[in-house]
Scaffold this motif. Sequence first.
Motif, short mmCIF file in Angstrom:
data_model
loop_
_atom_site.label_atom_id
_atom_site.label_comp_id
_atom_site.label_asym_id
_atom_site.label_seq_id
_atom_site.Cartn_x
_atom_site.Cartn_y
_atom_site.Cartn_z
N PHE A 149 4.73 27.08 13.70
CA PHE A 149 4.38 28.64 13.95
C PHE A 149 5.46 29.92 14.83
O PHE A 149 6.15 30.61 14.63
N ARG A 150 5.94 29.34 15.87
CA ARG A 150 6.69 29.71 16.68
C ARG A 150 8.31 29.83 16.00
O ARG A 150 8.57 30.78 15.80
N VAL A 151 8.64 28.86 15.93
CA VAL A 151 10.11 28.93 14.61
C VAL A 151 9.75 29.65 13.16
O VAL A 151 10.72 30.44 13.19
N LEU A 152 8.25 29.09 12.59
CA LEU A 152 8.36 30.68 11.51
C LEU A 152 7.87 31.83 11.77
O LEU A 152 9.21 32.51 10.98
N LYS A 153 7.63 31.94 12.68
CA LYS A 153 6.98 33.52 13.46
C LYS A 153 8.79 34.27 13.16
O LYS A 153 9.23 35.17 13.21
N ALA A 154 9.61 33.32 14.06
CA ALA A 154 10.70 33.48 14.95
C ALA A 154 11.35 33.88 13.41
O ALA A 154 12.41 34.89 13.20
N TYR A 155 11.40 33.22 12.89
CA TYR A 155 12.68 33.43 11.09
C TYR A 155 12.14 34.97 11.05
O TYR A 155 12.93 35.49 10.03
N THR A 156 10.56 35.02 10.72
CA THR A 156 10.74 36.31 9.75
C THR A 156 10.81 37.54 10.97
O THR A 156 10.80 38.18 10.01
N LEU A 157 10.67 37.32 11.83
CA LEU A 157 12.06 38.50 13.02
C LEU A 157 13.29 38.54 12.60
O LEU A 157 13.59 39.86 13.37
N HIS A 158 13.77 37.22 12.91
CA HIS A 158 15.44 37.23 12.64
C HIS A 158 16.33 38.14 11.50
O HIS A 158 16.85 38.25 11.13
#
Length: 451
Positions: A149-158
């Motif tokens: 979840f952390r990795v995928l959420k961070a990508y949406t913010l990136h």
Amino acid sequence: MLPLASAPLSEVSRVRSLPVGMKIIYLIVSVTIVSYLHSAEEIPIEVLRQREAKWLEMLNSWDKWMAKKHKKVKERCQKGIPPSLRGRAWLYLTGGKVRREQNQGKFQELDDQPGDPKWVDIIERDLHRQFPFHEMFAARGGHGQQDLFRVLKAYTLHRPEEGYCQAQAPIAAVLLMHMPAEDAFWVLVQICEKYLPGYYSTGLEAIQLDGEILYALLRRVSPVAHRHLKKHKLEPILYMTEWFMCAFSRTLPWASVLRVWDMFLCEGVKILFRVGLVLLKCMLGSQEKLKTCQGLYETMELLRAIQPQYMQEGFLVHEVIGLLVSEKDIEKEHHAQLRRWKETHGDLHCKSPPRMHGAKAIMAAEPPSRQDLRQRPTIIVESPLAPKTDGLRAEDAKESRKTKEDKTILPPQEKPINPYLPPSDPSPPLKHMPVQGSKESLSSAEHDTYL
């Protein structure tokens, strides 16, 4: 979990006491696990240790090896990266190590943000679908699902203009099996931006273009298969979307997935094209094989259930290495398909950066500093092949002694766990999931859709 024929008596009696439905699930999972385990090639321990020493030497002087001995790096990736060093090797091959060093604190900054509720909700509903038999991801709210979840959420913010695509989840999950969340995030960024640019954007124009490239290359590799697909008007996007967007992580046996990824992250997207061409040729490449699929539906069913012998690690890697499809072939066809696209669809809506064909191209486009490539392991293991006079080695040893004095040594990275082993612990309650904002249960029965 073992097949009933080879299971202990206590295990057999326990299985026999299960309801009929559970017995069926048990048998299916058992057969799947055994077939996947037997698909892996056995490597003598002495050979594995030699390969580890060679990879340690390369990682200690990565820029020199990539500049002067790239062919040797490629050969070693084709042989298979040692499991104990696969995560670190992938980080270096993709340029994720350099991106991480040049953006210190960026992942933590993104991780601390709540994220767009729209993407958060969709990501939450996808977490339990990724490698459900892998110990990391089996438990609802477990550490594997949390990091995913952390990795995928961070990508949406990136990349807020791109957001989240379902096909990114298995990519990120495979990475998390081999490296920490921050490293997995930067490797995911490199895959999405350098290796497969535009694949996960709205409209999926890039994957459609690559489908046409694959179809055009098939005419040269297997005219019989090409004529069959053309006869039944089977569009490439119907059978190759999941193959390419998930980098075959949801198609091949696990041992083959790892070998394909070793080559893909070294040599670039041509490896995905070669794997797709090999599978199409093996399944549809002769009139004898086509007797059982006389229509579009039968052909689709055949491509959804590829025969195991064609996906076996040794056979597939041998065929992929031997297939003469180069970066130039792909780029030449890419320009041809781009012209046809503009004639029929107009200009592309998504302007993606140019595709980088593998590790060497990425390093050449953005030359890293020696500091960016410097390894920072907590425990230093002396490689028997590494030169003794390396100045960096002395500095690393000094840092290692200081670390020991601070008593902050971490355990060495464990080898990746077979993703098809069943969970050993019951799933914890969903209330422990540290993600907010979802209004739907993770038990949603929706199917994956990439289109």
